[in-house]
Design a protein around this motif. Structure first.
Motif, PDB file in Angstrom:
ATOM      1  N   CYS A   1       0.838  -1.209   0.000  1.00 52.33           N
ATOM      2  CA  CYS A   1       0.000   0.000   0.000  1.00 52.33           C
ATOM      3  C   CYS A   1       0.868   1.252   0.000  1.00 52.33           C
ATOM      4  N   HIS A   2       1.844   1.295   0.888  1.00 50.07           N
ATOM      5  CA  HIS A   2       2.715   2.481   0.983  1.00 50.07           C
ATOM      6  C   HIS A   2       3.750   2.388  -0.131  1.00 50.07           C
ATOM      7  N   SER A   3       3.317   2.772  -1.323  1.00 47.02           N
ATOM      8  CA  SER A   3       4.134   2.460  -2.490  1.00 47.02           C
ATOM      9  C   SER A   3       4.601   3.685  -3.266  1.00 47.02           C
ATOM     10  N   LYS A   4       4.116   4.886  -2.898  1.00 47.91           N
ATOM     11  CA  LYS A   4       4.522   6.065  -3.657  1.00 47.91           C
ATOM     12  C   LYS A   4       5.508   6.889  -2.821  1.00 47.91           C
ATOM     13  N   PRO A   5       6.780   6.969  -3.256  1.00 44.57           N
ATOM     14  CA  PRO A   5       7.772   7.680  -2.445  1.00 44.57           C
ATOM     15  C   PRO A   5       7.384   9.140  -2.249  1.00 44.57           C
ATOM     16  N   LYS A   6       7.758   9.680  -1.117  1.00 43.47           N
ATOM     17  CA  LYS A   6       7.496  11.092  -0.826  1.00 43.47           C
ATOM     18  C   LYS A   6       8.291  11.960  -1.805  1.00 43.47           C
ATOM     19  N   PRO A   7       7.769  13.154  -2.143  1.00 43.66           N
ATOM     20  CA  PRO A   7       8.551  14.051  -2.994  1.00 43.66           C
ATOM     21  C   PRO A   7       9.874  14.425  -2.332  1.00 43.66           C
ATOM     22  N   ALA A   8      10.869  14.797  -3.147  1.00 42.97           N
ATOM     23  CA  ALA A   8      12.210  15.036  -2.622  1.00 42.97           C
ATOM     24  C   ALA A   8      12.222  16.151  -1.583  1.00 42.97           C
ATOM     25  N   ASP A   9      11.316  17.148  -1.730  1.00 35.99           N
ATOM     26  CA  ASP A   9      11.343  18.289  -0.816  1.00 35.99           C
ATOM     27  C   ASP A   9      10.387  18.112   0.362  1.00 35.99           C
ATOM     28  N   TRP A  10       9.962  16.873   0.612  1.00 33.00           N
ATOM     29  CA  TRP A  10       8.986  16.637   1.673  1.00 33.00           C
ATOM     30  C   TRP A  10       9.604  16.842   3.045  1.00 33.00           C
ATOM     31  N   SER A  11       8.859  17.491   3.938  1.00 36.94           N
ATOM     32  CA  SER A  11       9.288  17.558   5.336  1.00 36.94           C
ATOM     33  C   SER A  11       8.068  17.294   6.202  1.00 36.94           C
ATOM     34  N   PRO A  12       8.268  16.751   7.402  1.00 38.51           N
ATOM     35  CA  PRO A  12       7.098  16.377   8.208  1.00 38.51           C
ATOM     36  C   PRO A  12       6.233  17.592   8.523  1.00 38.51           C
ATOM     37  N   PRO A  13       4.896  17.453   8.487  1.00 37.15           N
ATOM     38  CA  PRO A  13       4.018  18.582   8.797  1.00 37.15           C
ATOM     39  C   PRO A  13       4.178  18.998  10.257  1.00 37.15           C
ATOM     40  N   LEU A  14       4.059  20.300  10.520  1.00 38.47           N
ATOM     41  CA  LEU A  14       4.203  20.776  11.892  1.00 38.47           C
ATOM     42  C   LEU A  14       2.859  20.724  12.597  1.00 38.47           C
ATOM     43  N   SER A  15       2.895  20.467  13.894  1.00 45.04           N
ATOM     44  CA  SER A  15       1.652  20.364  14.653  1.00 45.04           C
ATOM     45  C   SER A  15       1.064  21.759  14.861  1.00 45.04           C
ATOM     46  N   ASP A  16      -0.230  21.803  15.205  1.00 46.79           N
ATOM     47  CA  ASP A  16      -0.890  23.077  15.495  1.00 46.79           C
ATOM     48  C   ASP A  16      -0.180  23.816  16.619  1.00 46.79           C
ATOM     49  N   ALA A  17       0.215  23.057  17.650  1.00 45.13           N
ATOM     50  CA  ALA A  17       0.872  23.668  18.805  1.00 45.13           C
ATOM     51  C   ALA A  17       2.147  24.381  18.380  1.00 45.13           C
ATOM     52  N   THR A  18       2.894  23.729  17.484  1.00 43.21           N
ATOM     53  CA  THR A  18       4.137  24.338  17.014  1.00 43.21           C
ATOM     54  C   THR A  18       3.844  25.598  16.202  1.00 43.21           C
ATOM     55  N   LEU A  19       2.831  25.496  15.337  1.00 43.15           N
ATOM     56  CA  LEU A  19       2.522  26.628  14.459  1.00 43.15           C
ATOM     57  C   LEU A  19       2.038  27.840  15.258  1.00 43.15           C
ATOM     58  N   LYS A  20       1.349  27.570  16.392  1.00 40.57           N
ATOM     59  CA  LYS A  20       0.802  28.666  17.199  1.00 40.57           C
ATOM     60  C   LYS A  20       1.843  29.224  18.160  1.00 40.57           C
ATOM     61  N   ASN A  21       2.966  28.574  18.266  1.00 38.35           N
ATOM     62  CA  ASN A  21       3.977  29.006  19.213  1.00 38.35           C
ATOM     63  C   ASN A  21       4.583  30.341  18.773  1.00 38.35           C
ATOM     64  N   PRO A  22       4.355  31.428  19.534  1.00 37.94           N
ATOM     65  CA  PRO A  22       4.850  32.737  19.102  1.00 37.94           C
ATOM     66  C   PRO A  22       6.375  32.842  19.105  1.00 37.94           C
ATOM     67  N   TRP A  23       7.053  31.973  19.867  1.00 34.64           N
ATOM     68  CA  TRP A  23       8.526  32.046  19.940  1.00 34.64           C
ATOM     69  C   TRP A  23       9.193  31.120  18.940  1.00 34.64           C
ATOM     70  N   ARG A  24       8.426  30.589  18.013  1.00 37.96           N
ATOM     71  CA  ARG A  24       8.983  29.589  17.111  1.00 37.96           C
ATOM     72  C   ARG A  24      10.077  30.179  16.225  1.00 37.96           C
TER      73      ARG A  24
END
Lengths: 225, 148
Positions: A202-225
């Motif tokens: 099933c997991h047969s399509k490789p991720k694109p070369a520029d793929w990076s893991p998605p950031l969580s909501d908590a991280t995105l809302k962090n004002p000091w990020r």
């Protein structure tokens, strides 16, 4: 490096050899323990904890009904039933499940199961459409092929009860699948099982070369990020 | 890197790794019996019959999933269909084919009712069964009284 490899393989083989008689003894003990009339509980049937060497070993795939552990050898009918090994020769093989690649068997025309109960000339309505599901984790994305599924199943088998036929409407995760929901309604029970050998089916399509893991909501809302 | 051959501890480490790999190979012994065989024991034990063993592989060679799971109304759930002999003789479920016309008829009791008595309803080799181990229950434990 070659020497290390030799030691590695050598000790692996030695371990296998040393434990062979112990395994045989296990099998004898297990067969001896089941008396006629004794109740077989789910704990006996379950193959959980197969990593424990002291538990029952299941070794011979595609065993004949009289030897498979749940057909009653004292029943006359058991011995009339066809053993799987008599029916499988000629079919493409796999390393898991029934050790038969059922989809490939149809593709290679080794098998032509009926689509209708009585009419052997009816053909399935095959839809060739791949659905790509982007996976949040770093494993390759999932490609769902409708073609292989519609060879066997009718649309109504999955839609809308198991999968809502709409993009983004279905939340699927491996925990749910392993516990028998979504894909797990069939996969892991009757269609190919979920083992480390089958991830890439099933997991047969490789991720694109520029793929990076998605950031969580908590991280995105962090004002000091 | 050149001192690897002289280094004994590395040698030991590799032999231990080898032993572990051997153990892992042992744990990966394949399943014995047929994947996807369904044992159905909804009513059989109580009626004094052996539980039914349904071989998926045998039927899959002859029919696609759709025939039983869409046309004949079998649910995708072991034991979820409440099949009785009355329904079968009436031409429902198994009886749609096992009527002496498409396949052999219901007189051959012990070809379906061929399981070891007391085997619970389950799909052989399913992932759920491998992941979720039921709580320990002693062999020959007294039966739970039926819920009213």
């Amino acid at each position: 490096m070659r020497q290390q490899l030799k030691i590695f393989v050598g000790s692996a083989v030695l371990t296998l050899l040393v434990s062979a008689p112990a395994l045989a003894a296990d099998a004898v003990l297990y067969n001896g323990a089941m008396q006629h009339g004794e109740r077989l509980m789910l704990a006996d049937v379950s193959s959980s904890n197969t990593f424990n060497r002291n538990l029952k070993k299941e070794k011979d795939p595609n065993a004949a009904p009289s030897e498979d552990g749940y057909h009653d050898p004292e029943n006359e009918g058991t011995h009339i039933l066809q053993p799987p090994k008599d029916a499988y020769p000629g079919l493409p093989t796999t390393e898991f499940g029934n050790h038969v690649d059922w989809v490939k068997a149809i593709d290679e025309k080794k098998l032509s199961p009926r689509w209708d109960r009585v009419n052997s000339s009816e053909e399935p309505f095959v839809m060739d459409m791949d659905i790509v599901r982007e996976v949040k984790a770093s494993v390759p994305d999932v490609v769902f092929p409708h073609r292989q599924h519609t060879e066997w199943l009718a649309c109504a088998n999955c839609h809308p009860a198991i999968f809502i036929p709409q993009k983004g409407a279905n939340q699927i995760n491996m925990s749910a699948i392993l516990l028998g929901q979504k894909c797990g309604v069939c996969h892991g029970k009757v269609s190919f099982p979920i083992t480390t050998k089958t991830c890439s089916k099933c997991h047969s399509k490789p991720k694109p070369a520029d793929w990076s893991p998605p950031l969580s909501d908590a991280t995105l809302k962090n004002p000091w990020r | 890197m050149t001192s690897y051959k002289a280094d004994r501890s590395i040698k030991w480490r590799f032999s231990i790794l080898g032993v572990l790999a051997g153990l892992a190979l042992l744990a990966m012994t394949p399943a014995k019996a047929e994947y996807a065989d369904v044992i159905i024991n909804n009513y059989a034990d109580a009626a004094g019959m052996r539980p039914v063993v349904f071989p998926h592989w045998f039927h899959r060679i002859r029919f696609r999933c759709k025939v039983c799971h869409a046309d004949l109304g079998f649910q995708f759930k072991a034991g979820g269909n409440k099949i009785t002999m009355a329904k079968i003789i009436d031409g429902k479920f198994c009886g749609a084919c096992h009527n002496g016309e498409v396949a052999w008829s219901v007189e051959n009791c012990n070809m379906c009712h061929s399981g070891i008595p007391g085997t619970p309803t389950h799909i052989h080799g399913s992932t759920v069964q491998r992941l979720v181990s039921p709580p320990y229950k002693a062999l020959n434990a007294p039966q739970q009284p039926a819920q009213p």
